[in-house]
Design an enzyme around this catalytic site. Structure first.
Site, PDB file in Angstrom:
ATOM      1  N   ARG A 257       0.867  -1.190   0.000  1.00 50.50           N
ATOM      2  CA  ARG A 257       0.000   0.000   0.000  1.00 50.50           C
ATOM      3  C   ARG A 257       0.897   1.232   0.000  1.00 50.50           C
ATOM      4  NH1 ARG A 257       2.607   1.740   3.750  1.00 50.50           N
ATOM      5  NH2 ARG A 257       1.145   3.469   3.891  1.00 50.50           N
TER       6      ARG A 257
ATOM      7  N   ALA B 198       0.595   5.178  -2.068  1.00 48.40           N
ATOM      8  CA  ALA B 198       0.385   5.517  -3.478  1.00 48.40           C
ATOM      9  C   ALA B 198       1.605   5.236  -4.362  1.00 48.40           C
ATOM     10  CB  ALA B 198      -0.076   6.969  -3.597  1.00 48.40           C
TER      11      ALA B 198
ATOM     12  N   ARG C  74      -7.554  -0.076  -6.742  1.00 44.82           N
ATOM     13  CA  ARG C  74      -7.853   0.960  -5.755  1.00 44.82           C
ATOM     14  C   ARG C  74      -8.040   2.278  -6.490  1.00 44.82           C
ATOM     15  NH1 ARG C  74      -4.486   0.939  -0.402  1.00 44.82           N
ATOM     16  NH2 ARG C  74      -6.448   1.907   0.260  1.00 44.82           N
TER      17      ARG C  74
ATOM     18  N   ASP D 290      -2.171  10.697  -1.455  1.00 41.69           N
ATOM     19  CA  ASP D 290      -2.523   9.655  -2.425  1.00 41.69           C
ATOM     20  C   ASP D 290      -2.915  10.237  -3.774  1.00 41.69           C
ATOM     21  OD1 ASP D 290      -2.996   8.445   0.390  1.00 41.69           O
ATOM     22  OD2 ASP D 290      -2.746   6.751  -0.978  1.00 41.69           O
TER      23      ASP D 290
ATOM     24  N   ASN E 119      -5.534  12.065   1.280  1.00 47.54           N
ATOM     25  CA  ASN E 119      -4.576  11.218   1.997  1.00 47.54           C
ATOM     26  C   ASN E 119      -5.383  10.375   2.980  1.00 47.54           C
ATOM     27  OD1 ASN E 119      -1.816  10.411   2.511  1.00 47.54           O
ATOM     28  ND2 ASN E 119      -1.969  11.449   4.482  1.00 47.54           N
ATOM     29  N   LYS E 120      -4.707   9.486   3.657  1.00 48.90           N
ATOM     30  CA  LYS E 120      -5.343   8.561   4.595  1.00 48.90           C
ATOM     31  C   LYS E 120      -6.365   9.267   5.489  1.00 48.90           C
ATOM     32  CE  LYS E 120      -4.932   5.066   4.744  1.00 48.90           C
ATOM     33  NZ  LYS E 120      -5.942   4.281   3.971  1.00 48.90           N
TER      34      LYS E 120
END
Lengths: 343, 343
Positions: free
Chosen positions: A45, A47, A86, A234, A244-245
């Site tokens: 995982r 990006a 994804r 990401d 982002n997360k």
């Protein structure tokens, strides 16, 4: 250097990030579908790392071509399968686009040469990512002062990239200058990348790290214990809005409230110049089990309704700077990011 | 009504909140030390519930008095032991003070009568807490409109009190009016009271609830999916600064940024008129294992440095109103809270 992902003749080797830090297990993918599954299951995982994996996945797809099979068809199958893994990470689509470009410009070559070209391109994507991260570190380290405490979220380290890391690349570059810094790592529920991966990486690098639950960030800032925040991304829109997360946006709001800088570190391959702002970034919704269960054990009612967006979008107005391999972009981002892209 | 805590002749029965929702196990405490341990281990938690438990613990202490023992000495031993269990919850010290008051004013009575008085006082504290919560619900429900989505943190429900709940009391009172509301419950790391207890309570009450990880709150608000925030409190200073479960302050900052009301629901027994502001509230630091482990399984490096403050302090300026059993206090709180106290 950590072997986040490695090409080995006719297979791709990845460290299984779901098992860290308890176990260091390596997973082999021998066809593009196995790479796609590794991305979906988050064996790999981050990006930039997903981008590299997709490129190697396509290379595996080409190796799979049987004598009577249509090369172009197989190539497109692999691309399509990997594109579906994804939706948010820009680098995934960017890497596939690069592979498609090579394919299109070399499809007249003999198959053996075309194969070479594609494997070489995937290797170039990997190599360039590491170089980009080192440059991000070089630019970004100047934003960190001796004695500062840096809050980061999720994992934007070696494991999230081909190597070195983006946000953690900046941190390690500052650390390697001899700056006495310390890191607060948010555990990053639900998948716990901060607790599992960032703590593990920083411990290996001997950079002082303290683990916090995500909801402690505000209190820490209130007490003046955080100097700045730095995360990866990401996907970044043309105007600087950054996905982002999940949890990153909350940290950006907190940073603003406490007058702290909030930095994003990402290679230009994360920037999606094709979209004008963050509202256009597709946000992946993941399985409710990731929230309901931790390490396979249910932490709530098994039937409770759950939300699980994997990312959130931080508007550009909250971002002090975006640190790229070509330099540091500041507001207005539309202009500064485009300027860096053209260098 | 949930049996959060119950007096039964010569023992105290508590539901083991560490085991919920997986198992409904009841724990019996037969002496004051067992009650103290139950508070420390969070078998029972929530400021009002801790207050009730401490009062019953002291009653058990009196039952333990042997023929030749000094009653006053034993009484003080029990008080001192219970005072040491958890430093932040105001209701703990408030309840012990009430028990001390009864003891001092009745110490000339025959032992059997003194014993009765103390058991009666503990029962009164329990009964009054439930009544207070129902009144908090009555006042607070008017702050909630039909169709709203309410974000809450930790558990401020029946399990955190003698019954009915504070923040969840407001929510259920609004729900019982027929208002179509839904609740977002933050899971509340590290102890997961939101995931474990709030979801369980709301599910029993048939109030729609969606579980989120704590770091999703900002993103939810950004998308306009949260109408208001309501939490309980563990101690409120004279000026309205409120200590509550770690993560509450972050929600208050987010609510401000998104123009949402942030309400605190708590009985007047939670207000510490003896301290001028939140800086004087002692914040309990709990074991690092609560952060490093979930359900007994390590989620990070076993040796990683960890922070684990159990509470944070939300400055009064972030609080839209404090909902008490005597009415709703608004800024300036020093005046409004004192006014309610005097009613």
């Amino acid at each position: 250097m950590l072997p986040t992902i490695k090409w080995d003749k006719d297979k791709v080797i990845m460290i299984d990030q779901r098992k860290l830090p308890e176990e260091e297990i390596y997973v082999e993918a021998r066809d593009y579908n196995q790479v796609a599954e590794a991305i979906e299951k988050m064996i790999i995982r981050g990006a930039p790392a997903i981008g590299v994996a997709a490129a190697y996945g396509i290379a595996l797809g080409i190796l799979e071509v049987q004598e009577k099979e249509d090369v172009a068809e197989k190539f497109l199958q692999a691309c399509e399968r990997l594109e579906k893994t994804r939706p948010t990470a820009r680098n995934l689509f960017w890497a596939i686009k690069r592979m498609k470009h090579i394919f299109e410009h070399n499809s007249n070559l003999p198959f053996a040469q075309l194969k070479e070209k594609l494997i070489d391109e995937a290797a170039a994507i990997e190599k360039e990512d590491i170089e980009a991260n080192r440059k991000i570190g070089d630019w970004g380290k100047e934003l960190i002062e001796d004695g500062q405490s840096i809050l980061t979220h999720c994992n934007a380290g070696e494991l999230a990239t081909a190597g070195y890391g983006t946000a953690l690349g900046v941190i390690r570059a500052a650390f390697n200058q001899g700056k006495k810094i310390q890191v607060y790592a948010g555990e990053t529920r639900p998948f716990l990348q901060g607790a599992r991966l960032t703590c593990w990486e920083l411990d290996r690098l001997k950079i002082p790290v303290t683990l916090i639950t995500d909801n402690m960030a505000g209190s820490l800032m209130q007490k003046g214990r955080v100097s700045l925040v730095i995360t990866g991304a990401d996907r970044i829109a043309r105007n600087g809005d950054a996905a982002n997360k999940i949890g990153t946006y909350t940290l950006a709001v907190l940073a603003k409230e406490h007058g702290l800088h909030f930095y994003v570190a990402a290679p230009l391959s994360t920037i999606d110049f094709g979209i004008s702002d963050g509202q256009e970034i597709p946000i992946e919704q993941r399985s409710p089990e990731e929230v309901r269960e931790i390490k396979g054990r249910c932490i709530t009612l098994p039937q409770v309704k759950v939300m699980n967006p994997a990312f959130d979008v931080t508007p550009a107005s909250y971002i002090s700077a975006i640190i790229t391999e070509k330099g540091i972009a500041r507001s207005p981002y539309e202009k500064s990011l485009e300027g860096l892209e053209k260098i």
